[in-house]
Design an enzyme around this catalytic site. Structure first.
Site, PDB file in Angstrom:
ATOM      1  N   CYS A  47     -15.495   6.912   8.235  1.00 45.49           N
ATOM      2  CA  CYS A  47     -16.839   7.283   8.659  1.00 45.49           C
ATOM      3  C   CYS A  47     -17.238   6.495   9.901  1.00 45.49           C
ATOM      4  CB  CYS A  47     -17.844   7.042   7.528  1.00 45.49           C
ATOM      5  SG  CYS A  47     -18.055   5.303   7.105  1.00 45.49           S
ATOM      6  N   CYS A 101      -7.133 -11.571 -12.569  1.00 45.71           N
ATOM      7  CA  CYS A 101      -5.695 -11.476 -12.854  1.00 45.71           C
ATOM      8  C   CYS A 101      -5.397 -11.199 -14.318  1.00 45.71           C
ATOM      9  CB  CYS A 101      -4.989 -12.752 -12.416  1.00 45.71           C
ATOM     10  SG  CYS A 101      -5.561 -14.247 -13.266  1.00 45.71           S
TER      11      CYS A 101
END
Length: 701
Positions: free
Chosen positions: A288, A110
């Site tokens: 994929c 953060c």
């Protein structure tokens, strides 16, 4: 006079003693300081006094903004002229590193500076993050069933006790432990989860393949389910037929449901994991086909639903990394033939382009790298030119050697891949479609495949320790021995045009017989060490068995149609360890009436009750030597029961054979098998009879 002239001179303002007679010139020549901008005194001329006011206000506003950004209270307007207090840069810079004497660390997630107590140090690595970010990270991972938790900045695994300390949430911790347990049990092939809703009870059904009826022992549940298909128990029904019935009922319910819409996703978007069977949803967003199960960590291909490695999509398997369906058989065969034929030309072309490209490209690349290295440095031109010339000359000498080594190693590797890996991969399991006919040479089958893998196909492909992997679809007559234990499939089905499919001991047989037709079936089962695969069953009037693959399945009760002149002969040879089955000679068999009636209305039995019984009553009888037209039916079926444990088994085998034969059974219209009138020769054996247990049983009907 001299003093007055000196006071009127322009240099008098520089003196230390001000002259009250010269206010104007002294005012004009005064020095401008930073303090005078904020505290300028109003003079007699208002126009001059108002000139410095806007500049002072702008500087004051900028100073207040800087103070607010540094989280410091604004300073008062009256600032003293002390230069040490006028510049607050030094105390503000020190407050960024410490707050009240505590060290502040920046969280890498953060980017907020917090005290060191709020950033716990993880075991195994030196990375530190704040508690708020770590809790949010662990909460997301556990909610999405990912239990292999690691550090947010590296691959170091987190210990369970660290997860418990960081989370401090009993509900999430319970879910985390449940996911860990599921991941551990997913590696056990005999683990079966209760299919009842809101039940997370698991059963370790070791050796229950021959008796697949399982009962959940959780208090208040008691659900019955099948060992093979892992669904609700289906008596007198095969696993495939039960699955089709469930799919039909679900489709009917969905069509009549008000919440059903035609815009719902296709079933191809939901498939089970090939290892643990957990359902996985793949979004149709162009992602994929390399999937990873979040429960067991299995890596598999979404198209072929097989566990794969990193080279799966480089091999000629027909699976593409981004495609939505695998290649068809025709495309794979054409690609194989094109590769085999065009490989020499392609490899020669690649080598012919690669050699001059490396001989010319390597010196150019080396020269550019050396030039860029000396470009930003303060070096003499002669030294830079000498380094570039030497590097290029050395690369010109070594480039042909590098090109020769690359071609000498790369060309054999490509040839081995084209003429070795490609044919083996395509022809493994008949994928290339090349077959050799009798006197017809080589035949290439260009038929298309069945299409993409569906949910049912994926379930059939799951690795299961069950003895039955045979499918009951189709109407071809014959014996299917696809089970690992080489079991027996016997189907004395309807003697007409409609075949009947019943599974026994792991296979399936569709018997289609017509007029004056004869069927002979012989199966052998070798003794194994596993208790679940040492037992064979030849049909019983009990519903205590799944008929999917069926070591220990049943033969459903049915009535043979009346066909003229039709005989059925079944020969069964089972070699196994001694069981509780006891047969006597033909003279010891009495014709009780109880054996003639099908076992209807019996209570379902579990594995324990099934093992305690020695002989199951036969649902019908076929009298040897009697024609079916006369309505006299008698059958003698033997069923070796499940053996409780390996300690109770004996390694000795008997060669006793119980035969029920007749010389006239081969005729289309047998009158009788004996001189005496035909009698029923099947009765239920008493479990208390201490008779010898045969190893080989041959039955003629």
């Amino acid at each position: 006079m001299g003093s007055e002239k000196d006071s009127e001179s322009p240099h008098s303002s520089v003196s230390g003693i001000p002259n009250p007679k010269c206010r104007g010139p002294g005012k004009k020549q005064g020095r401008i300081s930073f303090h005078s901008l904020f505290h300028s005194k109003r003079g007699p001329r208002g126009s001059k006094a108002n000139v410095g006011t806007p500049l002072a206000q702008q500087l004051h506003q900028q100073q207040q903004i800087q103070q607010q950004q540094l989280l410091q209270p604004p300073t008062p307007t009256n600032v003293s002229s002390d230069p040490s207090t006028a510049d607050p840069a030094e105390p503000l810079s020190t407050s960024q590193a410490s707050l009240g004497g505590q060290e502040l660390l920046e969280c890498p997630l953060c980017l907020v500076r917090q005290p060191a107590e709020q950033l716990p140090e993880l075991q195994g690595c030196s990375h530190r993050s704040c508690l708020c970010c770590l809790r949010q990270y662990l909460r997301i991972e556990i909610t999405e069933s990912r239990v292999q938790l690691s550090c947010p900045e590296c691959a170091e695994r987190l210990a369970p006790w660290q997860v418990a300390l960081i989370l401090d949430d009993p509900n999430l911790m319970e879910k985390y432990e449940e996911f860990l347990l599921r991941r551990c049990l997913a590696s056990d092939p005999d683990c079966r989860w209760c299919p009842a809703p809101d039940c997370g009870f698991a059963v370790i059904a070791s050796g229950c393949a021959s008796c697949p009826r399982l009962v959940c022992r959780r208090e208040g549940c008691g659900a019955e389910f099948c060992y093979h298909c892992k669904q609700a128990w289906h008596p007198n029904q095969t696993c495939d037929s039960a699955r089709q019935q469930r799919a039909l009922s679900l489709r009917t319910h969905s069509n009549h449901s008000p919440s059903y819409t035609a815009e719902q996703g296709h079933t191809d978007d939901i498939k089970p994991c090939p290892r643990c069977g957990a359902y996985i949803i793949k979004m149709n967003d162009g992602s994929c086909n390399h999937m990873t199960c979040a429960v067991c960590g299995c890596e598999f291909c979404w198209l072929c639903m097989k566990e794969i490695s990193d080279l799966h999509y480089l091999s000629p398997s027909g699976c593409t990394f981004w495609g939505k369906k695998p290649w068809s058989r025709k495309k794979k065969i054409l690609w194989q033939l094109g590769t085999l034929i065009g490989a020499p030309v392609g490899i020669t072309l690649i080598a012919g382009i690669a050699v001059p490209a490396m001989v010319i490209g390597i010196p150019v690349y080396i020269g550019r790298k050396i030039h860029s290295h000396y470009e930003g440095k303060k070096t003499s031109h002669h030294r830079r030119n000498l380094a570039i010339t030497g590097g290029v000359a050395l690369s010109i000498i070594t480039a042909p050697v590098i090109a020769a080594v690359s071609v000498g190693i790369g060309v054999p590797i490509m040839l081995a891949y084209v003429y070795g890996v490609v044919p083996i991969s395509l022809c493994r399991g008949g994928g290339c479609g090349v077959s050799r006919g009798k006197g017809r040479g080589v035949r290439i089958d260009f038929d298309e495949d069945d299409g993409p893998i569906t949910v049912a196909d994926a379930w059939r492909a799951l690795k299961s320790p069950s003895l039955g992997e045979s499918s009951l679809e189709g109407a071809a007559s014959g014996l299917s021995t696809t089970s690992p234990s080489e079991g027996l499939s016997v189907a004395p089905g309807g003697l007409g045009d409609t075949p009947h499919f019943n599974t026994l001991a792991g296979g399936a047989l569709g018997a289609r017989t017509g007029k004056y037709s004869r069927l002979e079936v012989q199966g052998t089962e070798l003794g194994k060490e596993v208790a679940g695969r040492e037992t064979g069953s030849l049909g019983a009037a009990s519903d205590c068995a799944s008929t999917r693959g069926m070591a220990g399945s049943i033969t459903s009760s049915y009535t043979l149609p009346d066909r003229e002149g039709t005989n059925l002969e079944i020969q069964v040879d089972i070699e196994t360890k001694p069981s509780h089955l006891c047969l006597t000679t033909e003279e010891d068999l009495a014709p009780p009436t109880a054996a003639m009636a099908p076992g209807v209305g019996e209570e379902p039995q579990d594995c324990s009750s099934r093992r305690s019984r020695t002989v199951m009553d036969s649902p019908l009888g076929l009298s040897p030597g009697m024609s079916l037209r006369e309505g006299l039916r008698d059958v003698t079926l033997a069923q070796p029961e499940s053996i409780r444990s390996d300690l109770e088994m004996s390694d000795t085998q008997s060669d006793d054979i119980a035969e029920l034969t007749s010389d006239d059974c081969d005729s289309p219209h047998p009158k009788s098998c004996h001189g005496a009138p035909p009698q029923a020769t099947c009765r239920a054996l008493n479990p208390t009879d201490s008779l010898h247990c045969p190893d080989n049983v041959i039955l003629y009907v």
